[in-house]
Every structure is written in C-alpha cells, then in structure tokens.
Design an enzyme around this catalytic site. Structure first.
Site, PDB file in Angstrom:
ATOM      1  N   ASP A  60       0.835  -1.207   0.000  1.00 45.52           N
ATOM      2  CA  ASP A  60       0.000   0.000   0.000  1.00 45.52           C
ATOM      3  C   ASP A  60       0.869   1.257   0.000  1.00 45.52           C
ATOM      4  O   ASP A  60       2.081   1.187   0.164  1.00 45.52           O
ATOM      5  CB  ASP A  60      -0.977  -0.009   1.197  1.00 45.52           C
ATOM      6  CG  ASP A  60      -0.315  -0.470   2.489  1.00 45.52           C
ATOM      7  OD1 ASP A  60       0.921  -0.431   2.585  1.00 45.52           O
ATOM      8  OD2 ASP A  60      -1.055  -0.870   3.405  1.00 45.52           O
ATOM      9  N   ASN A 119      -7.994  -3.073  13.714  1.00 48.68           N
ATOM     10  CA  ASN A 119      -9.383  -3.308  13.287  1.00 48.68           C
ATOM     11  C   ASN A 119      -9.491  -4.517  12.339  1.00 48.68           C
ATOM     12  O   ASN A 119     -10.531  -4.733  11.731  1.00 48.68           O
ATOM     13  CB  ASN A 119      -9.962  -2.058  12.618  1.00 48.68           C
ATOM     14  CG  ASN A 119      -9.186  -1.637  11.365  1.00 48.68           C
ATOM     15  OD1 ASN A 119      -8.266  -2.329  10.941  1.00 48.68           O
ATOM     16  ND2 ASN A 119      -9.569  -0.500  10.800  1.00 48.68           N
ATOM     17  N   HIS A 121      -7.645  -4.967   9.605  1.00 48.03           N
ATOM     18  CA  HIS A 121      -7.278  -4.715   8.200  1.00 48.03           C
ATOM     19  C   HIS A 121      -5.979  -5.430   7.835  1.00 48.03           C
ATOM     20  O   HIS A 121      -5.116  -5.666   8.693  1.00 48.03           O
ATOM     21  CB  HIS A 121      -7.228  -3.217   7.877  1.00 48.03           C
ATOM     22  CG  HIS A 121      -6.049  -2.450   8.394  1.00 48.03           C
ATOM     23  ND1 HIS A 121      -6.094  -1.083   8.595  1.00 48.03           N
ATOM     24  CD2 HIS A 121      -4.795  -2.806   8.745  1.00 48.03           C
ATOM     25  CE1 HIS A 121      -4.922  -0.664   9.026  1.00 48.03           C
ATOM     26  NE2 HIS A 121      -4.127  -1.685   9.134  1.00 48.03           N
ATOM     27  N   GLU A 126      -9.757  -1.988   4.714  1.00 44.85           N
ATOM     28  CA  GLU A 126     -10.428  -1.703   5.985  1.00 44.85           C
ATOM     29  C   GLU A 126     -11.675  -2.588   6.127  1.00 44.85           C
ATOM     30  O   GLU A 126     -12.129  -3.181   5.144  1.00 44.85           O
ATOM     31  CB  GLU A 126     -10.818  -0.216   6.028  1.00 44.85           C
ATOM     32  CG  GLU A 126      -9.644   0.757   5.934  1.00 44.85           C
ATOM     33  CD  GLU A 126      -8.833   0.890   7.228  1.00 44.85           C
ATOM     34  OE1 GLU A 126      -8.670  -0.100   7.952  1.00 44.85           O
ATOM     35  OE2 GLU A 126      -8.355   2.012   7.489  1.00 44.85           O
TER      36      GLU A 126
HETATM   37  P1  PGA Z   1       1.915  -1.948  12.548  1.00 43.62           P
HETATM   38  O1  PGA Z   1       0.760  -1.836  11.484  1.00 43.62           O
HETATM   39  O2  PGA Z   1       2.905  -2.943  12.021  1.00 43.62           O
HETATM   40  O3  PGA Z   1       2.501  -0.575  12.628  1.00 43.62           O
HETATM   41  O4  PGA Z   1       1.285  -2.407  13.830  1.00 43.62           O
HETATM   42  C1  PGA Z   1       0.185  -2.987  10.972  1.00 43.62           C
HETATM   43  C2  PGA Z   1      -0.994  -2.614  10.099  1.00 43.62           C
HETATM   44  O5  PGA Z   1      -1.714  -1.655  10.422  1.00 43.62           O
HETATM   45  O6  PGA Z   1      -1.229  -3.307   9.101  1.00 43.62           O
END
Ligand code: PGA
Length: 218
Positions: A60, A119, A121, A126
């Site tokens: 992304d 959440n 994702h 999302e």
């Molecule tokens: P993080 O993010 O590795 O900073 O916890 C993971 C994500 O949101 O996919």
C-alpha cells in the site's frame, strides 16, 4: 500460530522464510510497512542476501501525503532497499496506477508478508472491504488514522486516503505470512484466524488460503 520469544526472534524466523524464497528463480515478494516488520528488515539487511533477481510489490501507499519521510516508498528505501542489491526497476509501489494490472492479474507471487491492523485490516483493506477487491484507492478509517498518527507530527498530517492491494490480489500469493507484535494484537488475531470469515474482519479471508503462517510475539 507460532508464538515467538521476542520481537527479534519474530524478525529472524520470518527472515528464514524470506531467505528461502530469495533462493527461488526470479522470486516475487509482497512486502509490508509499519512497525511490525522492522526487526525483519534489519535481520534481512544483516544477512546480506542476494536480491538481484527479486521483484517486490508493496502492499500500500498513502495518497496526498505531505510528510515525505512517512511515505512507504521512503520507509522501504531506508529500511531495506538501499542496503541490498535489488534492481530498482523491479521495485513496485501501488501508488503508480500502471502497476495495478501487474499486481492484480497474477504475476505468481511466491511470498506475501502482512501485518494486521487493530481493526483487522490487512494492507489498507479496511473492515467492509470486499473479498473480491483488487488494487484501488480507499478511505482510511478513523481508527487507522489514529493508529498511524504516532508516525506524524499531528493527527491532521495523516493522509485520509491510500492505494492498497486488494484482498483478492493478496490471496493469489502462493504463500502468506502474517506477522503481529504486541498483546494489543492478540484479540484481533484470534478473531481473524478462528472467528467467522467475514468482510467485517478483512484478515479473516486468510482462513481460506491453503498456505498461511501466523507469527506472533508479545
Ligand atoms: P503496525 O501496522 O505494524 O505498525 O502495527 C500494521 C498494520 O496496520 O497493518
């Protein structure tokens, strides 16, 4: 789910899988950003592996990001790409729309590495994202914006949109490794891997994949 002793062990175990993948002819990998893969990238740099025939796709990228050192391209460059012998022509980011068809129509990705959001994702798919989704522009949820604000001067600097690889695209990978670090991720991991398979929890789609490994440390 494999529970690792600590964050460095998490990076080492996943680095073993990446090392194995890099030994394939013309390996193709999907790579994540965020805080979770940092120990992995450090370990990969230390191992000084041969990336010369590898192709990478990032999951992304923010849209309209004004804080350049928070772009995912910058993150990948600083934490991995500038330290290894990858061919720059073989590095792809979804911010470039010309890359979307390549991502979506099966280049035969050998390994997809993922983190998971609070959440549920994966990438920026999302809650509510279609299991049939491909690469596209999305609005970020308030929760994700809040989670990511720790990387920005103020919450108002966090982009509200991103381009993300879709769930269907991710599922085409031959092998998937989901990494999670911290007790705050345990509940959503459990829901995603053992609960109902539903678009409300995007990561739950991984239950349908035949070759998924989950690596966790608290
Ligand atoms: P993080 O993010 O590795 O900073 O916890 C993971 C994500 O949101 O996919």
């Amino acid at each position: 789910m494999k529970v690792l002793k600590n964050y460095w062990e998490l990076g080492c175990r996943v680095a073993d899988i990446v090392e194995h993948t890099l030994a394939l002819p013309e390996p193709k990998l999907i790579l994540p950003t965020g805080s979770t893969p940092l120990s992995l990238y450090k370990e990969l740099v230390n191992r000084d592996l041969d990336w010369s025939t590898a192709t990478t796709f990032n999951l992304d990228e923010y849209v309209d990001n004004t804080i350049q050192d928070q772009s995912y391209r910058y993150f990948m460059w600083e934490n991995l790409f500038k330290h290894v012998n990858i061919n720059e022509d073989n590095i792809y980011f979804p911010g470039d729309t010309a890359v979307w068809p390549q991502m979506d129509y099966g280049v035969g990705v050998d390994l997809c590495l993922l983190g998971i959001g609070g959440n549920g994702h994966i990438a920026f798919n999302e809650p509510g994202s279609s299991f049939e989704s491909e690469t596209r522009m999305v609005d970020l949820t308030e929760e994700t914006i809040k989670d990511n604000s720790r990387f920005f001067p103020t919450i108002d600097d966090v982009p509200t949109q991103a381009v993300t690889m879709g769930l269907k695209t991710i599922m085409k990978s031959k092998k998937i490794v989901l990494m999670a670090n911290g007790e705050q991720k345990l509940n959503i991991l459990n829901v995603a891997m053992n609960g109902e398979i539903t678009e409300t929890v995007p990561a739950s789609i991984l239950q349908k994949h035949k070759n998924v490994k989950v690596y966790y440390c608290d």
